[in-house]
Design an enzyme around this catalytic site. Sequence first.
Site, PDB file in Angstrom:
ATOM      1  N   SER A 127       0.826  -1.197   0.000  1.00 31.93           N
ATOM      2  CA  SER A 127       0.000   0.000   0.000  1.00 31.93           C
ATOM      3  C   SER A 127       0.870   1.260   0.000  1.00 31.93           C
ATOM      4  O   SER A 127       1.717   1.414  -0.878  1.00 31.93           O
ATOM      5  CB  SER A 127      -0.954  -0.064   1.194  1.00 31.93           C
ATOM      6  OG  SER A 127      -2.006   0.832   1.026  1.00 31.93           O
ATOM      7  N   HIS A 142      -7.671  -5.679  -0.346  1.00 35.44           N
ATOM      8  CA  HIS A 142      -6.531  -4.780  -0.446  1.00 35.44           C
ATOM      9  C   HIS A 142      -5.244  -5.588  -0.371  1.00 35.44           C
ATOM     10  O   HIS A 142      -4.887  -6.125   0.676  1.00 35.44           O
ATOM     11  CB  HIS A 142      -6.594  -3.763   0.695  1.00 35.44           C
ATOM     12  CG  HIS A 142      -5.554  -2.695   0.619  1.00 35.44           C
ATOM     13  ND1 HIS A 142      -5.217  -2.052  -0.541  1.00 35.44           N
ATOM     14  CD2 HIS A 142      -4.769  -2.148   1.584  1.00 35.44           C
ATOM     15  CE1 HIS A 142      -4.281  -1.156  -0.304  1.00 35.44           C
ATOM     16  NE2 HIS A 142      -3.986  -1.206   0.989  1.00 35.44           N
ATOM     17  N   ASP A 198      -9.007  -4.327  -5.811  1.00 38.06           N
ATOM     18  CA  ASP A 198      -8.509  -3.558  -4.669  1.00 38.06           C
ATOM     19  C   ASP A 198      -9.277  -2.246  -4.524  1.00 38.06           C
ATOM     20  O   ASP A 198      -9.318  -1.443  -5.461  1.00 38.06           O
ATOM     21  CB  ASP A 198      -7.017  -3.269  -4.853  1.00 38.06           C
ATOM     22  CG  ASP A 198      -6.326  -2.857  -3.572  1.00 38.06           C
ATOM     23  OD1 ASP A 198      -6.877  -2.000  -2.851  1.00 38.06           O
ATOM     24  OD2 ASP A 198      -5.239  -3.385  -3.291  1.00 38.06           O
TER      25      ASP A 198
END
Length: 517
Positions: free
Chosen positions: A227, A484, A454
Amino acid sequence: MPRNVLRATTAAALAATLLTTGACSDGGGSSRQRTGTGAAEPAKPLSWGDCDAPTAAEGGGQAPSRDWQCATLDVPLDYAEPGGETIPIALIRAKARDKSKRLGSLVFNFGGPGGSGISTLPGAAKQYEALRTRYDLVSFDPRGVGRSAPVRCEDDKQLDAYYAQDSSPATPEDEKAFVDGIRTYQQACKANSGKVLPYVGTENAARDLDRIRQALGDEKLNYFGISYGTELGGVYAHLFPKNVGRAVFDAVVDPTKDAEQGALGQAKGFQLALGNFAQDCVNRGDQCRLQGSTAKEIEENVIKLQKALAAKPIAGLGNRKLTESQATNGIAQALYSKELWPLLEQGLDEAEGGQGQLLMTLSDLLNGRDQNGRYSNIGAANTAINCADSKERYTLEETKARLPEFRKASPVFGDFLGWAMLSCTGWPVAGAWQTPDVSAPGAAPILVIGNTGDPATPYEGARAMAERLGKGVGVELTYKGEGHGAYNSGDKCVQGAVNAYLLDGKVPGAGTVCTAA
């Protein structure tokens, strides 16, 4: 909903936590962060010892087992003055199991920005057990986070009120309250953390990463960024291309998007994920607890729930009521991982019946609030890092003018993410860039993984990152799945490709596709 774009943290760790618990410088005068390249003394080897329990700022909890060791590395507060004041960077590690085949350290950043590596890695380590055969697993609290000179803003009681207030104002009175709430929060950040605010940006954190590499005794940085950790890794690769070892970027932040474009992308991503959740519920027929014979009908009922909560909050946890903002937060949290979809279904069903405890639990998780009412500093660090990075400072008029586009992108999340564009307006430190430079000519190959489902870091960001890293550096892999991130899904194809690269140096073919079972 957070005042900036939805925090992008590793979903599996958040899911585990929830299941365990049961349920621009126009306001202050500080200059922009300085990231000069003055030479500092080489980082000294680390002194490892037993780990204390995570601090409240890191999210609290029990101390990890004796299998884990902790250390502190002092780094310059201001890299333009490398011999000046220092701040501590807290680290944690578990040694490689096969010492005879050890490759070095594998450093993790789990995202946020603002996530604590000290508290996250021990809880998520089982997912990376295959990598521990040849690597010491290492993570850290980046500057401004957890126990590494943490940014502090409002206290727990103030944060309860802050996160409960209307984040999608519909009247002039609501708008004033919303803007006043942001301004009060920012003033608290400046009052409590003004000294560190100019220096918590991603470029400084990337320079810290290289000092961590030195202190670990590694010639190259082997890195697993998830991320926001992919943005940090990209900036590191740009600054230190020759120091990049084997690196993986999973759940990739798009380096070509500015703050508004990033928020709009998230609006579309979360709406897509909500639609996938709703369709899954429909496909299960009578087993689905939610009303609606189509995914669209389920989504429309979510919007009805939001409107009802805006008019009248319902019972939450303790004396707190579940507001529209908290419910939307909770819905977003559950979309980070398919493992949380059953809890989202249950939470929505209960909220429609007047009981908001589960959605509030999910919202608290996103905001870093524990069962005792204590907040970690993830929200404060998230705002501080985002605002130190992004130059964008949107006026109220500009924000309102863009709301129709956000609502079109997402009837459920658009208003919240659109209004969040005001998060950095009035921040006491100017931002560093419109978009980060991640070009890394000469770096070793970096495996870049995008997940088509995602919500927080839309799939398109992976290709953009691979292209910006440069030819021969960015190697894209696609995962057709939900949630995610990709590696933490447990998909054997993704994990096989990542493990083969990190453990054996085998780079997968560009354009490799893995499909969820």
